[in-house]
Design a protein around this motif. Sequence first.
Motif, PDB file in Angstrom:
ATOM      1  N   ILE A 260      48.975  57.973  89.194  1.00 46.16           N
ATOM      2  CA  ILE A 260      50.114  58.838  88.868  1.00 46.16           C
ATOM      3  C   ILE A 260      51.048  58.139  87.889  1.00 46.16           C
ATOM      4  N   CYS A 261      51.304  56.856  88.124  1.00 47.08           N
ATOM      5  CA  CYS A 261      52.196  56.096  87.245  1.00 47.08           C
ATOM      6  C   CYS A 261      51.567  55.855  85.876  1.00 47.08           C
ATOM      7  N   PHE A 262      50.274  55.548  85.849  1.00 49.19           N
ATOM      8  CA  PHE A 262      49.587  55.395  84.571  1.00 49.19           C
ATOM      9  C   PHE A 262      49.598  56.708  83.794  1.00 49.19           C
ATOM     10  N   LYS A 263      49.413  57.816  84.495  1.00 45.65           N
ATOM     11  CA  LYS A 263      49.408  59.130  83.849  1.00 45.65           C
ATOM     12  C   LYS A 263      50.761  59.415  83.205  1.00 45.65           C
ATOM     13  N   ARG A 264      51.835  59.115  83.924  1.00 44.72           N
ATOM     14  CA  ARG A 264      53.181  59.364  83.374  1.00 44.72           C
ATOM     15  C   ARG A 264      53.482  58.410  82.218  1.00 44.72           C
ATOM     16  N   ALA A 265      53.075  57.145  82.347  1.00 37.08           N
ATOM     17  CA  ALA A 265      53.285  56.185  81.260  1.00 37.08           C
ATOM     18  C   ALA A 265      52.519  56.612  80.015  1.00 37.08           C
ATOM     19  N   PHE A 266      51.274  57.069  80.210  1.00 34.15           N
ATOM     20  CA  PHE A 266      50.482  57.555  79.081  1.00 34.15           C
ATOM     21  C   PHE A 266      51.160  58.762  78.434  1.00 34.15           C
ATOM     22  N   ASP A 267      51.677  59.676  79.255  1.00 36.38           N
ATOM     23  CA  ASP A 267      52.364  60.852  78.726  1.00 36.38           C
ATOM     24  C   ASP A 267      53.511  60.454  77.802  1.00 36.38           C
ATOM     25  N   ILE A 304      58.157  77.833  84.902  1.00 36.15           N
ATOM     26  CA  ILE A 304      58.302  77.195  86.216  1.00 36.15           C
ATOM     27  C   ILE A 304      57.411  75.967  86.251  1.00 36.15           C
ATOM     28  N   GLY A 305      57.995  74.826  86.611  1.00 28.61           N
ATOM     29  CA  GLY A 305      57.259  73.572  86.566  1.00 28.61           C
ATOM     30  C   GLY A 305      57.158  72.871  87.906  1.00 28.61           C
ATOM     31  N   LEU A 306      57.251  71.553  87.858  1.00 24.73           N
ATOM     32  CA  LEU A 306      57.110  70.712  89.043  1.00 24.73           C
ATOM     33  C   LEU A 306      58.120  71.104  90.119  1.00 24.73           C
ATOM     34  N   TYR A 307      57.651  71.191  91.359  1.00 28.19           N
ATOM     35  CA  TYR A 307      58.454  71.583  92.522  1.00 28.19           C
ATOM     36  C   TYR A 307      59.007  72.999  92.401  1.00 28.19           C
ATOM     37  N   LEU A 360      57.710  64.316  76.833  1.00 33.94           N
ATOM     38  CA  LEU A 360      58.517  63.098  76.803  1.00 33.94           C
ATOM     39  C   LEU A 360      59.678  63.188  77.791  1.00 33.94           C
ATOM     40  N   ARG A 361      60.249  64.362  77.933  1.00 29.09           N
ATOM     41  CA  ARG A 361      61.370  64.566  78.863  1.00 29.09           C
ATOM     42  C   ARG A 361      60.938  64.536  80.318  1.00 29.09           C
ATOM     43  N   GLY A 362      59.655  64.781  80.578  1.00 24.86           N
ATOM     44  CA  GLY A 362      59.172  64.813  81.952  1.00 24.86           C
ATOM     45  C   GLY A 362      59.010  66.214  82.505  1.00 24.86           C
ATOM     46  N   ASP A 363      59.264  67.256  81.678  1.00 26.37           N
ATOM     47  CA  ASP A 363      59.040  68.629  82.135  1.00 26.37           C
ATOM     48  C   ASP A 363      57.553  68.912  82.294  1.00 26.37           C
ATOM     49  N   MET A 364      56.740  68.272  81.443  1.00 27.18           N
ATOM     50  CA  MET A 364      55.312  68.566  81.406  1.00 27.18           C
ATOM     51  C   MET A 364      54.516  67.270  81.315  1.00 27.18           C
TER      52      MET A 364
END
Length: 450
Positions: A260-267, A304-307, A360-364
């Motif tokens: 999960i952390c690698f995926k977000r870092a890659f994003d 509509i996104g995460l959570y 980059l913002r974390g929405d997607m």
Amino acid sequence: MTRYRKIQLIYILADILSSIAVWLLFLLFRWMVYEGRIFSADTVLIPAFNLWRFMILYPVGCLIIYYLSGYYIRPLQHKVLQEALLTFACACVISLGAFFFIIIDDSVDSYERYYVSLLVLLSLQFVLSWIPRLVITLIVNGHRQERMSTVVIGEEEAVKQLVSQLTADRRIVAVLPPEEADRFHSLKQQYDVSEVIIAHDRQSDEQSLYNMINQLYPEKVDISFPARVYDMLTGAARIGSLEDEPLVTVTSPSMADWQICFKRAFDMVFSFTALVLLSPLMLLIAILVKTSSKGGIIYRQERIGLYGRPFNILKFRTMVADAEQETPMLSTADDPRITRVGHWLRKYRLDELPQFWNILRGDMSVVGPRPERRYYINKIAEQAPYYCLLYKIRPGLTSWGPIRVGYTDTLEKMIQRLNYDIVYMENMSLRLDLKIMMYTVKVLVDGKGQ
């Protein structure tokens, strides 16, 4: 600030302080053993390998490794043995990294000093980082009941049966009937609730269960319900204790924490790089969109996104201004609302380039189920009430569903895409993401967009 966030920050602060202490003690060792000039003022202030620069870079490097290991994702659920093993693994990576990027450039008389330095650094890194973590974890685990505040929602008989089968690890702070589920938000704030269990009758319909899940997802808590026969047969049920009732937790991600952390870092790295490298192309597209038809360059639309939380997705405008009035409308291949430039952008999916900012913002995420509007989610949920299960992962720029189904111009295609996305969600991995990205490139090159 929630207890989750407080404990997370405490772990991070402890790691920062321990990494600074490791670097200082390692320098002290080098000066005393190999240089013998520890009391020399010039050595202390201006050492052979820069003290002040690595006083910042070394802790930053440690935090990056710790983040990528997934250590900070579940600060309230650390176990002593797993924590020790993970800390040692991180210490090995950090020490080897420091050896090849810092130590190996030093001039020494004997290679034995390299090996001794590496061993000393590894020992310091493991011991000084693990001891504070151990203390914090023991303190947190000592307040287990306090951190397992639970709310149970359901009919009276189902609640009684469920509560009698739960262990004492949970502190049930409230029991709510389904019609009063909207009170959960205030209870969460009052008791810092970390878990909600839906006392769902195994024989009742699934629609009411998914409606409840859909309502609770934005609260960002663990959501569980008693396992049904199908859940037990498919392995979805999890046993927390041998005395506990088997529960299905719908909010637990299928990826390992480190993935999960690698995926977000890659994003973040990928989206930032894409925004920089593609900026000339995006500028050209912006000029074409602006000069070809009236209206703005960027089209913003709530999705509509995460959570289950809303965000504004960004696209280059491909339709005439005010293409939608009141009721949302799906686009078709020959939609007259699409502009001439818009047809070309959609064909190669270039209209979606601004979504790198959403990533980059974390929405997607780069890979994840395509986000939908609330209007269509409600339509989909009438036939496929399990849509809410997608809320546990970030929506994406591309995924298996869009690749298999393409543009969704009917409700049936939306449901078909949803089913593919559910399968993706249950099999998420970095390897699968890479495959999907490769297939996406093929789709772009073939110009199969609509």
